[in-house]
Design an enzyme around this catalytic site. Structure first.
Site, PDB file in Angstrom:
ATOM      1  N   ASP A 267       0.867  -1.171   0.000  1.00 23.15           N
ATOM      2  CA  ASP A 267       0.000   0.000   0.000  1.00 23.15           C
ATOM      3  C   ASP A 267       0.910   1.229   0.000  1.00 23.15           C
ATOM      4  O   ASP A 267       2.131   1.130   0.172  1.00 23.15           O
ATOM      5  CB  ASP A 267      -0.962  -0.004   1.194  1.00 23.15           C
TER       6      ASP A 267
HETATM    7  C1  NOJ Z   1      -3.946   4.008   0.211  1.00 25.83           C
HETATM    8  C2  NOJ Z   1      -5.149   3.146   0.383  1.00 25.83           C
HETATM    9  O1  NOJ Z   1      -5.081   2.446   1.608  1.00 25.83           O
HETATM   10  C3  NOJ Z   1      -5.350   2.131  -0.731  1.00 25.83           C
HETATM   11  O2  NOJ Z   1      -6.602   1.529  -0.572  1.00 25.83           O
HETATM   12  C4  NOJ Z   1      -5.212   2.779  -2.068  1.00 25.83           C
HETATM   13  O3  NOJ Z   1      -5.425   1.828  -3.081  1.00 25.83           O
HETATM   14  C5  NOJ Z   1      -3.851   3.406  -2.171  1.00 25.83           C
HETATM   15  N1  NOJ Z   1      -3.711   4.424  -1.149  1.00 25.83           N
HETATM   16  C6  NOJ Z   1      -3.582   4.012  -3.550  1.00 25.83           C
HETATM   17  O4  NOJ Z   1      -4.325   5.142  -3.743  1.00 25.83           O
END
Ligand code: NOJ
Length: 726
Positions: A267
């Site tokens: 993530d």
């Molecule tokens: C953080 C988030 O937790 C995740 O769900 C998302 O896909 C990513 N950022 C990318 O934007």
């Protein structure tokens, strides 16, 4: 390309070029981007060189045909070996056509329509240049304080699996490789992000292996079984080790046990976050732990590009571990045919026609209609008669903030508001529209205007809720009631002595104190998406009949949280015939049951259940039992009912939940009609993880429940007389 061609390509790549494939950056880093160089905040501090960017493997958060084509072609001009970029983005519940948030979609209990929504999202995103969507999010959720519950499909593992599969099918279609209108899916957040302690985002998760395997893991697995191409790590710890550096979770379970050989992406920033978590001293150790755990792509930090080469030269890791990750990335690029067509699916002209197409909006409206949940309808105040004069009051009456926090290209200004939909439906002289208050503030003038408008109307419709910033990522709350100014508005309106219909716009189950007391009817609309206003007006006037059912319990108050239907009985259950008054598992100041349970939702008509019968009361590994229940429409509207079947294993080797959803069926009945609904019970459905984690069933007594929600059920017992195992 064949695997050997990819391997040949890899042979031509330098170690640095390979490592850069593992880097994912946001659009502004890339030449050819309209935002090139607009790098601010923590991004500006990233130690990223032109060389890294030239060789980077993927980009996130960029879409729009012209933009993508520009970045891709500039990249190909600069990349020595002509390796195209993968474009990834969060297309969670729609691209430009925004569907209801996933928690709402789940309340439709309609996986086919959910699949359709993902197909449309994929179609719009693909023509705009997206190759991979960071969806579905399948984290099981039990705590409405957590802002991201609205991205999930709820508290039930079975239902989460059903929707995980539906979304993957929708995004990827039957032929991802050859269908440029599909996008690869990335299931997230592995694992158990939804179990953040105290509902606080990014917080510790500490679950037993049993809880993980029994409740949290099955939905990720279901997505992978459906062919989901990618997995995203979770921010949280799992058994004391952050998921992004957790070898046991990622290598032993995901790769070895489940056989997943697609891409694992961190993530955003999660590799570097191994440092504040306290398991890495510095960026170098963070890189080491993440690559060893099996993370192929590092999203938005630079630990890999800064340190992997050094780690190889020091002998800390084998180059083979990097090759393995690069191979996975190139394999997906190849599967999507990007080497032949780097501009796969993307088309500037077609984009204009496809994105936000009227037919897509129609599906969004249909889904919104099916996602709303009628929580209360005293004296059958709904549906409304068209002759009534309406006072339309509240901060969400003319707000486009009904798309939810993940709305990609959806524009609030283009969402159909309640006001717009009402103005289409009713003559203007029957409508009195005032704001009443803002989401978090109220003035005495607003209050006066609202009471004045309400006093001269036949019916008051109040549109209240949380703005989209109040949920979603980092949108956690300890007070899950409506903001106080909105409760004050409701209270004042209640003094007018007119029926009050409350429409709720929000991303989490709420504590409805104040709302319940002052409302005659309550419609939970969630964030209903692009066509929200029209869907709600159709429901209010009976043009559509509510059929949605909750997939996450609404607590009586926040102190009950987590409260969910498939809990254990405990050794001192409340309400048992021999229970003492005090020393039982209970609260002194609140009931154990939630305000509205899992599976709950009213219709304008009424359904009655009778004659739950089984073809046999004895089940073996080789036989089946057919259960039938009669469902009758005893009200006066044609309506859709979601018939739910639950099972309880009365005596297990391991304690079993009070009920587990095993099946559901949606039926439509005319007034006066009865349908017999059938459910087939097999021994396989009764298997679970035993003390030694073998997956098998227990001989003995079970109860089948059939009903309209998880509490109002008919029951019938049966016996399993032979045990089965995987
Ligand atoms: C953080 C988030 O937790 C995740 O769900 C998302 O896909 C990513 N950022 C990318 O934007």
């Amino acid at each position: 390309m064949t695997t050997s061609t990819i391997q040949n390509l890899m042979k031509q790549m330098t170690l640095d070029e390979k490592i850069a494939q593992l880097l994912q950056l946001a659009g502004p880093f890339f030449k050819g981007s309209s935002e090139q160089g607009h790098i601010t905040g923590p991004m500006a501090a990233m130690p990223i060189s032109d060389e890294h960017i030239k060789n980077a493997g993927s980009v996130l958060g960029v879409s729009g045909a012209a933009e993508v084509i520009s970045i891709q072609s500039t990249h190909l001009e600069n990349n020595r070996l002509g390796i195209p970029l993968l474009f990834m983005a969060d297309i969670v519940h729609g691209y430009k056509t925004i569907f209801p948030v996933p928690l709402a979609i789940a309340c439709s209990w309609d996986p086919e329509l959910a699949q359709k929504s993902a197909e449309i999202a994929a179609k719009e995103a693909a023509v705009s240049g997206v190759h991979v969507t960071f969806a579905p999010m399948v984290d099981l959720v039990r705590d409405p304080r957590w802002g991201r519950v609205m991205e999930s499909t709820g508290e039930d593992s079975y239902l989460n699996q059903v929707f995980a599969k539906a979304f993957v099918r929708g995004f990827q279609g039957p032929d991802l490789a050859n269908d440029p209108q599909s996008v690869a899916a990335c299931v997230k957040h592995f694992a158990a992000y939804g179990a953040a302690e105290a509902g606080r985002d990014y917080n510790t998760v500490d679950l037993s292996e049993r809880q993980l395997r029994e409740f949290y893991l099955p939905a990720y697995k279901a997505a992978l079984n459906e062919g989901c191409e990618m997995v995203m790590t979770a921010f949280n710890t799992v058994d004391g080790i952050p998921a992004t550096g957790n070898e046991k979770l990622m290598r032993s379970l995901l790769r070895d046990e489940w056989g997943f050989d697609g891409i694992l992406i961190s993530d955003w920033g999660a590799v570097k976050e191994l440092i504040p978590h306290g398991v890495a001293e510095d960026d170098k150790e963070a890189a080491l732990k993440a690559i060893k755990a099996g993370v192929d792509i590092e999203m938005m930090t630079a630990c890999y590009v800064q340190h992997l080469a050094e780690l190889v030269s020091e002998g800390e890791i084998e180059e083979a571990i990097i090759d393995e990750a690069v191979l996975r990335i190139l394999t997906l690029k190849d599967k999507l045919r990007l080497f032949e067509k780097p501009n796969r699916g993307v088309d500037v002209e077609l984009e204009q026609q496809v994105v936000g197409h009227q037919d897509h909006l129609q599906v969004s409206k249909e889904l919104a209609t099916k996602s709303c949940v009628l929580l209360k309808n005293d004296h059958h105040i709904l549906p409304l008669n068209k002759n009534k004069n309406i006072a339309l009051i509240g901060p969400f009456v003319d707000s486009g903030d009904i798309l939810g926090p993940w709305s990609a290209l959806g524009l609030k200004e283009e969402a159909v508001t309640l006001k717009q939909a009402f103005e289409k439906h009713l003559p203007i002289e029957q409508l009195n529209i005032v704001t009443g208050c803002h989401v978090e503030t109220i003035s005495s003038q607003q209050l006066e205007e609202a009471v004045h408008a309400a006093s001269s109307a036949d019916v008051i419709i109040v549109a209240v809720g949380e703005d989209s910033e109040m949920s979603g990522e980092a949108g956690c709350r300890t007070n899950i009631q409506l903001p106080a100014p909105q409760l004050e508005l409701l209270k004042a309106l209640a003094t007018c002595g007119k029926p009050i219909i409350t429409i709720l716009f929000n991303g989490r189950p709420l504590d409805l104190h104040g709302v319940l007391e002052y409302s005659d009817a309550i419609l939970e609309a969630w964030y209903p998406g692009s066509e929200g206003g029209s869907a709600i007006v159709d429901l209010l006037y009976g043009i559509a009949i509510p059929s949605g059912k909750l997939t996450m319990s609404f607590p009586v108050n926040v102190g009950q949280v987590p409260v969910y239907y498939n809990h254990f009985n405990t050794g001192r259950p409340k309400g048992a015939p021999d229970a003492q008054e005090r020393y039982v598992s209970q609260y002194l100041d609140a009931p154990n049951d939630p305000m509205f349970p899992f599976g709950f939702g009213l219709s304008y008509t009424q359904f009655s259940y009778s004659d739950l019968e089984l073809t046999s009361t004895q089940l073996t590994t080789d036989t089946e039992i057919t259960a039938t229940v009669n469902v009758s429409n005893v009200g006066s509207f044609t309506g859709e009912e979601i018939v739910q079947f639950y099972i309880q294993d009365l005596v297990g080797e391991v304690v079993r939940p009070m009920k587990e959803l095993k099946s559901f069926q949606s039926i439509t009945l005319e007034p006066g009609d009865t349908k017999q609904v059938t459910f087939t019970i097999t021994e396989q459905q009764l298997r679970y993880h035993h003390a030694d984690f073998s997956f098998k069933s227990d001989k003995g007594s079970f109860i089948l429940y059939a009903g309209t929600n998880s509490i109002d059920v008919l029951s019938h017992s049966f016996q399993l007389i032979s045990q089965g195992r995987n």
